[in-house]
Design an enzyme around this catalytic site. Structure first.
Site, mmCIF file in Angstrom:
data_model
loop_
_atom_site.group_PDB
_atom_site.id
_atom_site.type_symbol
_atom_site.label_atom_id
_atom_site.label_comp_id
_atom_site.label_asym_id
_atom_site.label_seq_id
_atom_site.Cartn_x
_atom_site.Cartn_y
_atom_site.Cartn_z
ATOM 1 N N GLY A 72 56.386 23.633 63.486
ATOM 2 C CA GLY A 72 55.258 23.524 62.022
ATOM 3 C C GLY A 72 55.896 22.671 61.115
ATOM 4 O O GLY A 72 54.959 22.005 60.649
ATOM 5 N N GLN A 180 53.045 31.537 59.996
ATOM 6 C CA GLN A 180 53.557 32.713 60.091
ATOM 7 C C GLN A 180 52.605 34.064 60.593
ATOM 8 O O GLN A 180 52.356 34.705 61.313
ATOM 9 C CB GLN A 180 53.959 33.315 59.100
ATOM 10 C CG GLN A 180 55.303 32.929 58.432
ATOM 11 C CD GLN A 180 56.691 33.204 59.759
ATOM 12 O OE1 GLN A 180 56.670 34.286 60.003
ATOM 13 N NE2 GLN A 180 57.419 32.457 59.600
ATOM 14 N N ALA A 201 53.950 27.046 67.344
ATOM 15 C CA ALA A 201 53.950 27.578 69.129
ATOM 16 C C ALA A 201 55.063 28.771 69.107
ATOM 17 O O ALA A 201 54.735 29.882 69.922
ATOM 18 C CB ALA A 201 54.389 27.081 70.504
ATOM 19 N N HIS A 202 56.044 28.663 68.340
ATOM 20 C CA HIS A 202 57.529 29.229 68.914
ATOM 21 C C HIS A 202 57.609 30.657 67.533
ATOM 22 O O HIS A 202 57.881 31.467 67.541
ATOM 23 C CB HIS A 202 58.634 28.494 68.915
ATOM 24 C CG HIS A 202 59.211 28.383 67.452
ATOM 25 N ND1 HIS A 202 59.625 29.110 66.358
ATOM 26 C CD2 HIS A 202 58.556 27.041 66.400
ATOM 27 C CE1 HIS A 202 60.136 28.353 65.609
ATOM 28 N NE2 HIS A 202 59.286 27.572 65.365
ATOM 29 N N THR A 238 55.148 9.905 73.983
ATOM 30 C CA THR A 238 54.455 10.923 74.691
ATOM 31 C C THR A 238 54.147 11.942 74.663
ATOM 32 O O THR A 238 55.463 12.804 74.202
ATOM 33 C CB THR A 238 55.569 9.798 76.208
ATOM 34 O OG1 THR A 238 55.386 9.212 76.007
ATOM 35 C CG2 THR A 238 55.207 10.795 77.305
ATOM 36 N N CYS A 326 73.526 32.181 50.989
ATOM 37 C CA CYS A 326 74.590 32.127 52.473
ATOM 38 C C CYS A 326 74.234 32.001 54.388
ATOM 39 O O CYS A 326 74.208 30.805 54.784
ATOM 40 C CB CYS A 326 75.362 33.158 52.351
ATOM 41 S SG CYS A 326 75.462 34.015 51.023
HETATM 42 C C1 LIG Z 1 55.889 29.269 56.928
HETATM 43 C C2 LIG Z 1 55.794 28.027 57.857
HETATM 44 N N1 LIG Z 1 56.230 27.205 57.374
HETATM 45 C C3 LIG Z 1 55.962 26.329 58.598
HETATM 46 C C4 LIG Z 1 57.475 26.462 59.307
HETATM 47 C C5 LIG Z 1 58.356 24.785 60.590
HETATM 48 O O1 LIG Z 1 58.047 25.168 61.410
HETATM 49 P P1 LIG Z 1 59.021 24.793 62.554
HETATM 50 O O2 LIG Z 1 60.534 25.341 62.273
HETATM 51 O O3 LIG Z 1 58.657 24.652 63.587
HETATM 52 O O4 LIG Z 1 58.835 23.496 62.222
HETATM 53 C C6 LIG Z 1 57.798 27.935 59.122
HETATM 54 C C7 LIG Z 1 59.003 28.268 60.323
HETATM 55 O O5 LIG Z 1 60.023 28.395 60.483
HETATM 56 C C8 LIG Z 1 57.325 28.924 58.506
HETATM 57 O O6 LIG Z 1 57.533 29.849 58.645
HETATM 58 C C1 LIG Z 2 60.665 0.716 74.450
HETATM 59 C C2 LIG Z 2 60.520 2.689 74.035
HETATM 60 N N1 LIG Z 2 60.355 2.168 72.745
HETATM 61 C C3 LIG Z 2 59.819 3.533 72.412
HETATM 62 C C4 LIG Z 2 59.207 4.713 73.409
HETATM 63 C C5 LIG Z 2 57.716 5.461 72.829
HETATM 64 O O1 LIG Z 2 58.680 6.544 73.511
HETATM 65 P P1 LIG Z 2 58.219 8.182 73.243
HETATM 66 O O2 LIG Z 2 56.373 7.992 74.148
HETATM 67 O O3 LIG Z 2 58.968 9.201 73.667
HETATM 68 O O4 LIG Z 2 58.108 8.810 71.968
HETATM 69 C C6 LIG Z 2 58.979 4.147 74.709
HETATM 70 C C7 LIG Z 2 57.998 4.735 75.952
HETATM 71 O O5 LIG Z 2 56.933 5.168 75.419
HETATM 72 C C8 LIG Z 2 59.191 2.858 75.003
HETATM 73 O O6 LIG Z 2 59.163 2.431 76.123
HETATM 74 S S1 FES Z 3 78.604 32.100 50.345
HETATM 75 FE FE1 FES Z 3 76.832 33.690 49.134
HETATM 76 S S2 FES Z 3 78.084 35.338 49.255
HETATM 77 FE FE2 FES Z 3 79.661 33.853 49.908
#
Ligand SMILES: Cc1ncc(COP(=O)(O)O)c(C=O)c1O
Ligand SMILES: Cc1ncc(COP(=O)(O)O)c(C=O)c1O
Ligand code: FES
Ligand code: FES
Lengths: 387, 123, 387
Positions: A72, A180, A201-202, A238, A326
């Site tokens: 996200g 969200q 997705a998560h 990829t 915290c």
């Molecule tokens: C409103 C919102 N935007 C963005 C994110 C970022 O998503 P992710 O942690 O999967 O990158 C989150 C959750 O962490 C979210 O609640």
């Molecule tokens: C030398 C090299 N660098 C970078 C990449 C990029 O990796 P990915 O496709 O996992 O982002 C690849 C493979 O596709 C690669 O062979």
């Molecule tokens: S660090 Fe926030 S109360 Fe302790």
């Protein structure tokens, strides 16, 4: 000890049915979808299908408007930086709200350093953006507005469609962070009227490490990740086929069950909220009473600090969250609560309980049973509490 | 990626080869872009009685070459000139979009071969 | 029909043992590692362990030097943009080679548009960078050199340690893209002498959608993905725990078996190369004869075009790859082969066969059996072949 998970806004477990859909794409069907041989064609087909499913589920006009990303956060970064860098000659002004997720907020801060101007719209005490404020903030240099669909801490749902109407007239691009909301309330890009939308997705029982950016046809996007021609030259790397298949499956399942899940969660949430507000003194509900995510309850317990509340709940088997500094690793409490005008002291004592599809009334009752004891104990310890 | 018809023509290309005393030859493309097509015609009484091709190129290039030879055999020159690259692609049930420009040149090669025949005739 | 996979440089299947290590982190152990409750602590522990494993496997001094990303491409982008934006006040010059992967190449092109200056070092006919050329290209504005460990198309292994020595003296940061080498040949950041290194799990029998950027302690990196405080504020987004656990496991397994796999692959590869060079006229080996990845063989067959070769092999059940323009969706054939001084015509006829740990001598024999028939058929069709 039985454990009760009430942190569904942080992340959700993968639905076993989703995992089952993903499993063929690890060991057996593993080709690189860019390869022209049979191994590649197999996964290409799965990729195309997943893209078509997601397009349909969020009401996109074409599958090519769906860009698969790694999270996200990446979707948010891509929407905002992608538009900013591509439309810089048109203008350098961006509008967002004061209570966005850090993936939007920090991206805006970064762009400010790169010379862009950003307006952070205020919100009211319930976390709502006022469309009139937005109207006032627009200039002829405004190229993008990014306002989240619903807030991750307090669950407040923004008037996205109303804002979209204003922007459509002015032909200004509109992005919404629907991380969200997707799977929890209806998310349809057409009905919302947005040009760009992020989801992950998560948050709806899909796998971690995969997200989507919807970008309406014709929008130029400078990539955040440069390289290969994947995702029509908009996002290199990829493709994470298993993850993408899982995302599509999870979205399909979540939307199928959405009406009933939403109804039962809202009931449970209201039961929780009503009981807490009744049971405790010096407690407030953060966010809007009704315009909020079905599963979200966020309280501030005065005189106590969020982390100690969480730790005590955890000792009782209850997993919850807080906008407390915290727990986030920063020193400031949640910019969301502060942005809503809540003072530091009270912001520190916030407790977020987010319900999910497996949450039961028995679990909520257990929370209601143990919470008073914990709150009383911490208040008794607090120098701020003089009762 | 490719239709069954494309794959059929790719695997079993029709009319591969050269015509020894062809009275019309047309060549298009270049090795830089990856596609070279050469069409050989035997024309008698304004009618294409025999046609053959040679092609250096991808699956689409080979299939379009093969298809165009099937389409023109027995046709008059006027009829043959009406065949477009688009018509060849359609006869193959379509080609991937990125192949439409670089590999779909067979009709051009045919037209060039007809021109060649006519200029020799005029010559 | 039995299918033979000879495209391991494109991607590899997930090792069943790796998948097994990942499985607990979907349905059961799913917490967000940033959460302080027991669900979060569980995955935090898995995350810490994976980080420690990766650090150990690549010889990093500290686990904190390991940054988990969503792909090899993202790691490359992050290394280059991250350093460029953080060290701009020191200089604006970057050096790379003419045969980098697009994730590096396109990132450099992007930075050129942002005002940076980039030198693309030439390579010789075997794909090797000359350290003397690098020395000459250095200026006092050079802030980063990025040269890949081994090339993905022709498998040529660069003299990384030698280059590192030059750069260490001048205190210039050095990044290497080790996406093709990790798990295939020894990759130790200390021995290589690099400051930053990219790798991706799916090239060594790990899952797609997860990579690593190693960044030596003390290096400042402007994030590519802004947002939450994950990965010590260097890469935002909820961590892909299952993927990260899979990456660590896959790396551990690959390195364990590396000496024997490397030996047997090299033998098989040499058997393939020797036989092809012997069996065919008008064929050449691309890349260096010995300084090449154990599993890589790359040939150019004159007078024929790569895609038609691939399609024919695929019809015989053999999955291979090519640097041909038509297979990459671009109009130009591989910039790698052109960068090595190979002419367009011959570059178009390239065939890459990349062997993996499951490849057998029988499979190679089958390739050697069907290849002549295919090559002869295509040559007979070719207007360039006049035999
Ligand atoms: C409103 C919102 N935007 C963005 C994110 C970022 O998503 P992710 O942690 O999967 O990158 C989150 C959750 O962490 C979210 O609640
Ligand atoms: C030398 C090299 N660098 C970078 C990449 C990029 O990796 P990915 O496709 O996992 O982002 C690849 C493979 O596709 C690669 O062979
Ligand atoms: S660090 Fe926030 S109360 Fe302790
Ligand atoms: S040979 Fe390249 S597109 Fe046909």
């Amino acid at each position: 000890m039985k454990r009760i998970y009430l942190d569904h806004a942080a992340t959700t477990p993968v639905d076993p049915e989703v995992l089952e859909a993903m499993l063929p794409y690890y060991v057996e069907s593993f080709g690189n979808p860019s390869s022209i041989h049979s191994f590649g064609r197999e996964t290409r087909k799965a990729l195309d299908q997943a893209r078509a499913t997601v397009a349909k589920e969020i009401g996109a006009a074409e599958p090519s408007e769906i860009i698969f990303t790694g999270s996200g956060s990446e979707s948010d970064n891509m929407a905002i930086k992608g538009v900013a860098l591509s439309y810089r000659e048109k203008g350098d002004h961006i509008i967002t709200s004061a209570i966005e997720h850090h993936a939007v907020f920090d991206t805006c801060k970064f762009l400010e350093k790169q010379g862009f101007k950003v307006t952070y719209l205020p919100v009211n005490g319930e976390g709502l953006v006022n469309p009139a404020d937005l109207k006032q903030a627009l200039t002829d240099k405004t190229i993008l507005v990014t306002i989240m669909h619903a807030n991750n801490e307090v669950g407040t749902i923004q008037p996205i469609a109303e804002i979209a109407k204003i922007l459509k007239e002015r032909k200004i691009l509109f992005h919404t962070d629907a991380v969200q909301t997707t799977g929890s309330i209806p998310v349809d890009v057409h009905e919302l009227g947005v040009d760009l939308l992020s989801l992950a997705a998560h948050k709806f029982y899909g796998p971690k490490g995969v997200g989507v950016l919807y970008a309406r046809k014709g929008i130029r996007l400078t990539p955040v990740i440069h390289g290969g021609a994947q995702e029509r030259n908009r996002r290199a790397g990829t493709e994470n086929i298993a993850g993408i298949v899982g995302l599509a499956k999870a979205l399909e399942l979540a939307n199928q069950k959405l009406p009933e899940t939403s109804k039962s969660l809202t009931e449970l949430r209201d039961y929780l909220i009503d009981n807490v507000l009744q049971k405790f003194e010096y407690v407030r509900l953060n966010g809007h009473r009704t315009r909020r995510l079905p599963g979200n309850a966020n309280f501030s317990f005065e005189f106590i600090e969020g982390e100690s509340l969480l730790l005590n709940l955890d000792l009782k088997g209850i997993a919850a969250s807080s906008g407390s500094a915290c727990t986030s690793g920063s020193l400031e409490p949640s910019h969301v609560l502060l942005g809503m005008g809540i003072c530091h002291e009270i912001a520190h004592g916030s407790l977020r309980l987010t319900l999910g599809k497996s949450t039961t009334k028995e679990e909520i009752d257990y929370v209601l049973e143990v919470l008073p004891e914990i709150v009383n104990k911490l208040r008794a310890m607090s120098p701020l509490y003089n009762n | 990626m490719y239709t069954d018809k494309v794959m059929d023509h790719f695997q079993n290309p029709r009319n591969v080869g050269e015509i020894e005393n062809a009275n019309g030859v047309g060549e298009v493309g270049n090795a830089v872009c990856g596609d070279i097509m050469k069409i050989y015609l035997q024309v008698e009484d304004n009618r294409i009685v025999d046609v053959k091709f040679k092609t250096f190129g991808c699956g689409a290039a080979i299939a379009t070459s093969s298809m165009v030879t099937e389409m023109v055999k027995g046709k008059t020159l006027e009829e043959a000139l009406e065949i477009t690259n688009q018509a060849v692609a359609e006869a193959l049930d379509g080609l991937p979009p990125q192949k439409m420009h670089c590999s779909n040149l067979a009709a051009d090669a045919l037209h060039k071969a007809i021109q060649d025949y006519r200029s020799k005739l005029a010559g």
